[in-house]
Motif scaffolding. Sequence first.
Motif, mmCIF file in Angstrom:
data_model
loop_
_atom_site.group_PDB
_atom_site.id
_atom_site.type_symbol
_atom_site.label_atom_id
_atom_site.label_comp_id
_atom_site.label_asym_id
_atom_site.label_seq_id
_atom_site.Cartn_x
_atom_site.Cartn_y
_atom_site.Cartn_z
ATOM 1 N N HIS A 70 -2.104 -0.863 -4.398
ATOM 2 C CA HIS A 70 -3.084 0.070 -3.849
ATOM 3 C C HIS A 70 -2.402 1.404 -3.545
ATOM 4 O O HIS A 70 -1.306 1.428 -2.971
ATOM 5 C CB HIS A 70 -3.709 -0.466 -2.555
ATOM 6 C CG HIS A 70 -4.384 -1.791 -2.712
ATOM 7 N ND1 HIS A 70 -5.631 -1.923 -3.275
ATOM 8 C CD2 HIS A 70 -3.974 -3.034 -2.381
ATOM 9 C CE1 HIS A 70 -5.977 -3.200 -3.281
ATOM 10 N NE2 HIS A 70 -4.993 -3.896 -2.750
ATOM 11 N N VAL A 71 -3.054 2.503 -3.911
ATOM 12 C CA VAL A 71 -2.590 3.844 -3.578
ATOM 13 C C VAL A 71 -3.710 4.571 -2.859
ATOM 14 O O VAL A 71 -4.852 4.609 -3.343
ATOM 15 C CB VAL A 71 -2.174 4.633 -4.832
ATOM 16 C CG1 VAL A 71 -1.892 6.098 -4.484
ATOM 17 C CG2 VAL A 71 -0.946 4.010 -5.487
ATOM 18 N N VAL A 72 -3.406 5.148 -1.691
ATOM 19 C CA VAL A 72 -4.386 5.900 -0.911
ATOM 20 C C VAL A 72 -4.119 7.388 -1.079
ATOM 21 O O VAL A 72 -3.016 7.870 -0.811
ATOM 22 C CB VAL A 72 -4.328 5.529 0.581
ATOM 23 C CG1 VAL A 72 -5.318 6.383 1.380
ATOM 24 C CG2 VAL A 72 -4.622 4.057 0.781
ATOM 25 N N ASN A 73 -5.123 8.098 -1.519
ATOM 26 C CA ASN A 73 -5.057 9.550 -1.666
ATOM 27 C C ASN A 73 -5.419 10.196 -0.333
ATOM 28 O O ASN A 73 -6.583 10.408 -0.011
ATOM 29 C CB ASN A 73 -6.023 9.993 -2.765
ATOM 30 C CG ASN A 73 -6.127 11.507 -2.892
ATOM 31 O OD1 ASN A 73 -5.342 12.249 -2.314
ATOM 32 N ND2 ASN A 73 -7.128 11.964 -3.644
ATOM 33 N N GLY A 113 -7.761 0.010 -7.580
ATOM 34 C CA GLY A 113 -6.559 0.116 -6.755
ATOM 35 C C GLY A 113 -6.352 1.472 -6.125
ATOM 36 O O GLY A 113 -5.535 1.625 -5.216
ATOM 37 N N LEU A 114 -7.086 2.505 -6.597
ATOM 38 C CA LEU A 114 -7.004 3.836 -6.001
ATOM 39 C C LEU A 114 -8.057 3.964 -4.914
ATOM 40 O O LEU A 114 -9.233 3.673 -5.141
ATOM 41 C CB LEU A 114 -7.228 4.909 -7.061
ATOM 42 C CG LEU A 114 -7.273 6.367 -6.575
ATOM 43 C CD1 LEU A 114 -5.909 6.815 -6.048
ATOM 44 C CD2 LEU A 114 -7.748 7.300 -7.698
ATOM 45 N N LEU A 115 -7.638 4.398 -3.724
ATOM 46 C CA LEU A 115 -8.559 4.676 -2.631
ATOM 47 C C LEU A 115 -8.373 6.121 -2.203
ATOM 48 O O LEU A 115 -7.264 6.665 -2.273
ATOM 49 C CB LEU A 115 -8.322 3.756 -1.436
ATOM 50 C CG LEU A 115 -8.498 2.252 -1.661
ATOM 51 C CD1 LEU A 115 -7.146 1.600 -1.966
ATOM 52 C CD2 LEU A 115 -9.121 1.580 -0.432
ATOM 53 N N HIS A 116 -9.453 6.731 -1.734
ATOM 54 C CA HIS A 116 -9.388 8.110 -1.265
ATOM 55 C C HIS A 116 -9.624 8.158 0.247
ATOM 56 O O HIS A 116 -10.426 7.394 0.795
ATOM 57 C CB HIS A 116 -10.438 8.970 -1.967
ATOM 58 C CG HIS A 116 -10.253 9.056 -3.443
ATOM 59 N ND1 HIS A 116 -9.290 9.837 -4.033
ATOM 60 C CD2 HIS A 116 -10.909 8.444 -4.465
ATOM 61 C CE1 HIS A 116 -9.350 9.713 -5.351
ATOM 62 N NE2 HIS A 116 -10.337 8.873 -5.639
ATOM 63 N N ALA A 117 -8.923 9.071 0.894
ATOM 64 C CA ALA A 117 -9.115 9.342 2.313
ATOM 65 C C ALA A 117 -8.855 10.832 2.518
ATOM 66 O O ALA A 117 -7.872 11.239 3.135
ATOM 67 C CB ALA A 117 -8.170 8.496 3.166
ATOM 68 N N CYS A 118 -9.743 11.657 1.974
ATOM 69 C CA CYS A 118 -9.526 13.100 2.017
ATOM 70 C C CYS A 118 -10.877 13.817 1.951
ATOM 71 O O CYS A 118 -11.920 13.199 1.811
ATOM 72 C CB CYS A 118 -8.620 13.547 0.869
ATOM 73 S SG CYS A 118 -9.275 13.217 -0.766
ATOM 74 N N LEU A 157 0.841 -1.186 0.000
ATOM 75 C CA LEU A 157 0.000 0.000 0.000
ATOM 76 C C LEU A 157 0.876 1.234 0.000
ATOM 77 O O LEU A 157 1.847 1.306 0.756
ATOM 78 C CB LEU A 157 -0.889 -0.017 1.249
ATOM 79 C CG LEU A 157 -1.877 1.113 1.476
ATOM 80 C CD1 LEU A 157 -3.008 1.031 0.479
ATOM 81 C CD2 LEU A 157 -2.428 1.045 2.898
ATOM 82 N N ILE A 158 0.559 2.200 -0.849
ATOM 83 C CA ILE A 158 1.212 3.506 -0.823
ATOM 84 C C ILE A 158 0.208 4.521 -0.303
ATOM 85 O O ILE A 158 -0.910 4.611 -0.813
ATOM 86 C CB ILE A 158 1.694 3.921 -2.223
ATOM 87 C CG1 ILE A 158 2.782 2.974 -2.730
ATOM 88 C CG2 ILE A 158 2.219 5.368 -2.207
ATOM 89 C CD1 ILE A 158 3.114 3.158 -4.188
#
Length: 398
Positions: free
Chosen positions: A201-204, A339-344, A9-10
């Motif tokens: 996976h990349v978390v924004n 694979g893109l997730l947001h947390a903003c 995870l990034i």
Amino acid sequence: MLTRKTSDLIVVGAGVVGAACAYYAARAGLDVTVIDRGPVAGGTTGAGEGNLLVSDKEPGPELDLAFLSLKLWGELGDLLPHDMEYENKGGLVVASSPEGLRALGGFAAKQREAGVEAKEVPADRLHDLEPHLAPGLAGGYHYPQDSQVQPAVAAARLLRAADVRGRVHLRLGEEVTAVLTDADGGVRGVRTPTGEVHAPHVVNAAGTWGGDLARLAGADLPVLPRRGFVLVTEPLPRVVRHKVYAADYVADVASDSAALQTSGVVECTPAGPVLIGASRERVGYDRTLSVEVLSRLAAQAVQLFPVLSGVRAMRSYTGFRPYLPDHLPAIGPDPRVPGLLHACGHEGAGIGLAPGTGLLIASMVAGHELPVDASPFRPDRFPAAVHAAPGEEPPHGA
């Protein structure tokens, strides 16, 4: 020479939300790389007051996430070092008129039905809670669940605690310049000036700049900056015992207006200085010091606490709340970019909602049961036609 590294995870963003994502992901057994173009808590987190509130939230998904986060903050307060300044000090919302008090009463009644502790305080008992409050107020409501942390320290402590088993790799001073995708459009990592970092996976968690990162991935997320100032006084004895704010603060939080709004918010910190807010305005990424705003904040603070009239303001600071049009954050996978997730997009509640957000993201990636319903926070809930107003696009290199 470009380098390549692999994680599970990034997380892009080393503010308190990104730190919470990394912490709970590492606890779930994932290897995490956290990337930020600046230092830990160098954005909105470092300009926050550290509020962990239920008092300003109406029943609904944000309040549900706040309850989860308060529980988790309590656990973290026992686990992490005391310099995080976790304090369950409670909040006090006051009204200057009978009409304002009635409005507070109606709001509190709805909150109590959802599990919030809200206790009416008649005018003649306000000074039992806050001896230095101004006379003549109509009354208020006490919220014993409201708490506070030192947000920048909290982010740093979460990242350090996450790395106990060597699962978190921190890369500061590296700007993400591209989100890498495969032939099917799914995420495979990011690129920075030092090379590619690979992960499925990349978390924004880029806060106010979350819309910018989403665009790099080919998604649309209408995050806009909402500027705020905070005044910081010289260290004082404990002249303010709770987080105290005027009733119109709740309306300002829920407002969609781009115009300047200020409402008195006053609280002490364990270190002694008093923090004075709160202002909101949509002026893009303009950091220009506003004497008008600071004057309003100081005047409103003195209206609530006349004892502050002779106190020196030592400094002020500016930050940008990450605003989304419906005042709810974007949390979870983006179906447009696998694979893109947001947390903003938490606006002014990111510090309070960080642990619940982090646990949600970690549970989604690890395939665990979700602690709360995440469907109201779907990142693709906004019409594609929603765009930033002129001047509200992130500056080049943000």
